[in-house]
Design a protein around this motif. Structure first.
Motif, PDB file in Angstrom:
ATOM      1  N   GLU A 167       0.832  -1.213   0.000  1.00 47.49           N
ATOM      2  CA  GLU A 167       0.000   0.000   0.000  1.00 47.49           C
ATOM      3  C   GLU A 167       0.863   1.259   0.000  1.00 47.49           C
ATOM      4  O   GLU A 167       0.571   2.210  -0.731  1.00 47.49           O
ATOM      5  N   LEU A 168       1.909   1.255   0.792  1.00 47.72           N
ATOM      6  CA  LEU A 168       2.799   2.420   0.888  1.00 47.72           C
ATOM      7  C   LEU A 168       3.482   2.706  -0.453  1.00 47.72           C
ATOM      8  O   LEU A 168       3.388   3.811  -0.995  1.00 47.72           O
ATOM      9  N   VAL A 169       4.160   1.716  -0.988  1.00 44.39           N
ATOM     10  CA  VAL A 169       4.949   1.909  -2.215  1.00 44.39           C
ATOM     11  C   VAL A 169       4.054   2.075  -3.433  1.00 44.39           C
ATOM     12  O   VAL A 169       4.214   3.026  -4.210  1.00 44.39           O
ATOM     13  N   ALA A 170       3.102   1.175  -3.624  1.00 44.82           N
ATOM     14  CA  ALA A 170       2.231   1.260  -4.799  1.00 44.82           C
ATOM     15  C   ALA A 170       1.353   2.512  -4.733  1.00 44.82           C
ATOM     16  O   ALA A 170       1.092   3.143  -5.768  1.00 44.82           O
ATOM     17  N   GLY A 171       0.902   2.891  -3.550  1.00 44.39           N
ATOM     18  CA  GLY A 171       0.123   4.126  -3.407  1.00 44.39           C
ATOM     19  C   GLY A 171       0.929   5.342  -3.821  1.00 44.39           C
ATOM     20  O   GLY A 171       0.436   6.221  -4.530  1.00 44.39           O
ATOM     21  N   ALA A 172       2.195   5.398  -3.404  1.00 39.10           N
ATOM     22  CA  ALA A 172       3.071   6.507  -3.797  1.00 39.10           C
ATOM     23  C   ALA A 172       3.286   6.507  -5.307  1.00 39.10           C
ATOM     24  O   ALA A 172       3.238   7.561  -5.958  1.00 39.10           O
ATOM     25  N   PHE A 173       3.512   5.317  -5.881  1.00 40.34           N
ATOM     26  CA  PHE A 173       3.724   5.227  -7.327  1.00 40.34           C
ATOM     27  C   PHE A 173       2.493   5.681  -8.103  1.00 40.34           C
ATOM     28  O   PHE A 173       2.611   6.393  -9.097  1.00 40.34           O
ATOM     29  N   VAL A 174       1.314   5.267  -7.666  1.00 35.24           N
ATOM     30  CA  VAL A 174       0.084   5.697  -8.347  1.00 35.24           C
ATOM     31  C   VAL A 174      -0.065   7.206  -8.230  1.00 35.24           C
ATOM     32  O   VAL A 174      -0.380   7.890  -9.213  1.00 35.24           O
ATOM     33  N   PHE A 175       0.160   7.747  -7.065  1.00 31.00           N
ATOM     34  CA  PHE A 175       0.057   9.196  -6.865  1.00 31.00           C
ATOM     35  C   PHE A 175       0.981   9.946  -7.818  1.00 31.00           C
ATOM     36  O   PHE A 175       0.595  10.933  -8.440  1.00 31.00           O
ATOM     37  N   LEU A 176       2.210   9.476  -7.942  1.00 34.23           N
ATOM     38  CA  LEU A 176       3.195  10.141  -8.800  1.00 34.23           C
ATOM     39  C   LEU A 176       3.030   9.809 -10.282  1.00 34.23           C
ATOM     40  O   LEU A 176       3.570  10.510 -11.132  1.00 34.23           O
ATOM     41  N   GLY A 177       2.306   8.739 -10.564  1.00 34.44           N
ATOM     42  CA  GLY A 177       2.202   8.305 -11.947  1.00 34.44           C
ATOM     43  C   GLY A 177       3.474   7.634 -12.407  1.00 34.44           C
ATOM     44  O   GLY A 177       3.894   7.774 -13.547  1.00 34.44           O
ATOM     45  N   LEU A 178       4.105   6.883 -11.524  1.00 32.37           N
ATOM     46  CA  LEU A 178       5.355   6.192 -11.814  1.00 32.37           C
ATOM     47  C   LEU A 178       5.099   4.684 -11.791  1.00 32.37           C
ATOM     48  O   LEU A 178       4.603   4.168 -10.792  1.00 32.37           O
ATOM     49  N   ARG A 179       5.415   4.022 -12.907  1.00 30.20           N
ATOM     50  CA  ARG A 179       5.111   2.590 -13.030  1.00 30.20           C
ATOM     51  C   ARG A 179       3.658   2.347 -12.611  1.00 30.20           C
ATOM     52  O   ARG A 179       3.355   1.468 -11.795  1.00 30.20           O
ATOM     53  N   THR A 180       2.794   3.162 -13.181  1.00 37.58           N
ATOM     54  CA  THR A 180       1.396   3.219 -12.768  1.00 37.58           C
ATOM     55  C   THR A 180       0.665   1.891 -12.941  1.00 37.58           C
ATOM     56  O   THR A 180      -0.026   1.439 -12.026  1.00 37.58           O
ATOM     57  N   ARG A 181       0.786   1.274 -14.101  1.00 41.97           N
ATOM     58  CA  ARG A 181       0.047   0.023 -14.339  1.00 41.97           C
ATOM     59  C   ARG A 181       0.454  -1.080 -13.350  1.00 41.97           C
ATOM     60  O   ARG A 181      -0.428  -1.690 -12.743  1.00 41.97           O
ATOM     61  N   PRO A 182       1.743  -1.367 -13.179  1.00 37.76           N
ATOM     62  CA  PRO A 182       2.097  -2.389 -12.180  1.00 37.76           C
ATOM     63  C   PRO A 182       1.638  -2.016 -10.771  1.00 37.76           C
ATOM     64  O   PRO A 182       1.204  -2.879 -10.001  1.00 37.76           O
ATOM     65  N   ALA A 183       1.710  -0.736 -10.419  1.00 35.09           N
ATOM     66  CA  ALA A 183       1.258  -0.302  -9.089  1.00 35.09           C
ATOM     67  C   ALA A 183      -0.243  -0.515  -8.939  1.00 35.09           C
ATOM     68  O   ALA A 183      -0.710  -0.962  -7.879  1.00 35.09           O
ATOM     69  N   LEU A 184      -1.004  -0.211  -9.987  1.00 40.02           N
ATOM     70  CA  LEU A 184      -2.457  -0.435  -9.933  1.00 40.02           C
ATOM     71  C   LEU A 184      -2.774  -1.924  -9.796  1.00 40.02           C
ATOM     72  O   LEU A 184      -3.684  -2.305  -9.051  1.00 40.02           O
ATOM     73  N   LEU A 185      -2.031  -2.762 -10.484  1.00 35.73           N
ATOM     74  CA  LEU A 185      -2.254  -4.207 -10.374  1.00 35.73           C
ATOM     75  C   LEU A 185      -1.913  -4.702  -8.971  1.00 35.73           C
ATOM     76  O   LEU A 185      -2.613  -5.570  -8.427  1.00 35.73           O
ATOM     77  N   ALA A 186      -0.880  -4.164  -8.369  1.00 33.15           N
ATOM     78  CA  ALA A 186      -0.536  -4.532  -6.991  1.00 33.15           C
ATOM     79  C   ALA A 186      -1.657  -4.126  -6.037  1.00 33.15           C
ATOM     80  O   ALA A 186      -2.048  -4.905  -5.159  1.00 33.15           O
ATOM     81  N   LEU A 187      -2.180  -2.915  -6.222  1.00 30.55           N
ATOM     82  CA  LEU A 187      -3.276  -2.453  -5.354  1.00 30.55           C
ATOM     83  C   LEU A 187      -4.553  -3.241  -5.620  1.00 30.55           C
ATOM     84  O   LEU A 187      -5.330  -3.507  -4.696  1.00 30.55           O
ATOM     85  N   GLY A 188      -4.774  -3.625  -6.858  1.00 32.65           N
ATOM     86  CA  GLY A 188      -5.915  -4.485  -7.177  1.00 32.65           C
ATOM     87  C   GLY A 188      -5.802  -5.820  -6.460  1.00 32.65           C
ATOM     88  O   GLY A 188      -6.803  -6.356  -5.954  1.00 32.65           O
ATOM     89  N   SER A 189      -4.595  -6.345  -6.371  1.00 35.53           N
ATOM     90  CA  SER A 189      -4.371  -7.597  -5.635  1.00 35.53           C
ATOM     91  C   SER A 189      -4.706  -7.417  -4.155  1.00 35.53           C
ATOM     92  O   SER A 189      -5.319  -8.297  -3.545  1.00 35.53           O
TER      93      SER A 189
END
Length: 161
Positions: free
Chosen positions: A78-100
């Motif tokens: 949640e910490l890392v993928a949330g930050a990535f989604v917020f920044l728009g960095l490696r967005t798709r993999p971060a969204l898939l991690a959060l979806g998991s």
């Protein structure tokens, strides 16, 4: 009123989608990032696992090791993928991690309470996540992914000259 040329309408839609993606990405990213901040730095991953995974699910068929593993990893995701989604960095993999994470949370809640009320927690996050996954990455123009891709393209062009 003068009719708007078709090309202008397409540009307006792309512009509006860009802003919609930014707002959805910022909200979803902050929701998960701030949950991760609290779970990692205030509660702590071990206490998170003990309190929210091991204790409540010890009465289920799930092995204790899986509860400890999942409960300690999810705060970091949640910490890392949330930050990535917020920044728009490696967005798709971060969204898939959060979806998991959302799938795991859904399974857990349903395991303990088959009629769990998802409208307050899971559904809003899932709606934002699905919206972002269905939007073309090329329309996420206010993201680090987009900026880095353009930079790489410029460098590639310069190198080929």
């Amino acid at each position: 009123m003068h009719p708007t040329p078709r090309s202008q309408t397409v540009l307006d839609n792309i512009h509006n989608r860009t802003w919609a993606i930014l707002v959805a990405r910022a909200i979803l990213g902050l929701i998960f990032f701030m949950a991760g901040v609290w779970k990692v730095f205030t509660l702590g991953p071990i206490e998170h696992a003990r309190r929210l995974f091991v204790q409540p699910y010890s009465v289920t068929f799930l092995p204790a090791w899986s509860l400890w593993a999942t409960g300690t990893v999810i705060p970091w995701v949640e910490l890392v993928a949330g930050a990535f989604v917020f920044l728009g960095l490696r967005t798709r993999p971060a969204l898939l991690a959060l979806g998991s994470v959302l799938v795991i949370v859904t399974f857990g809640h349903l395991l303990l309470e088959p009629l769990y009320q998802f409208h307050t927690h899971v559904i809003p996050r899932t709606a934002l996540l699905l919206f972002l996954l269905t939007m073309p990455a090329s329309d996420d123009r206010l993201s680090l992914d987009y900026w880095l891709a353009r930079r790489r393209l410029r460098e590639k062009r310069t190198d080929s000259i």
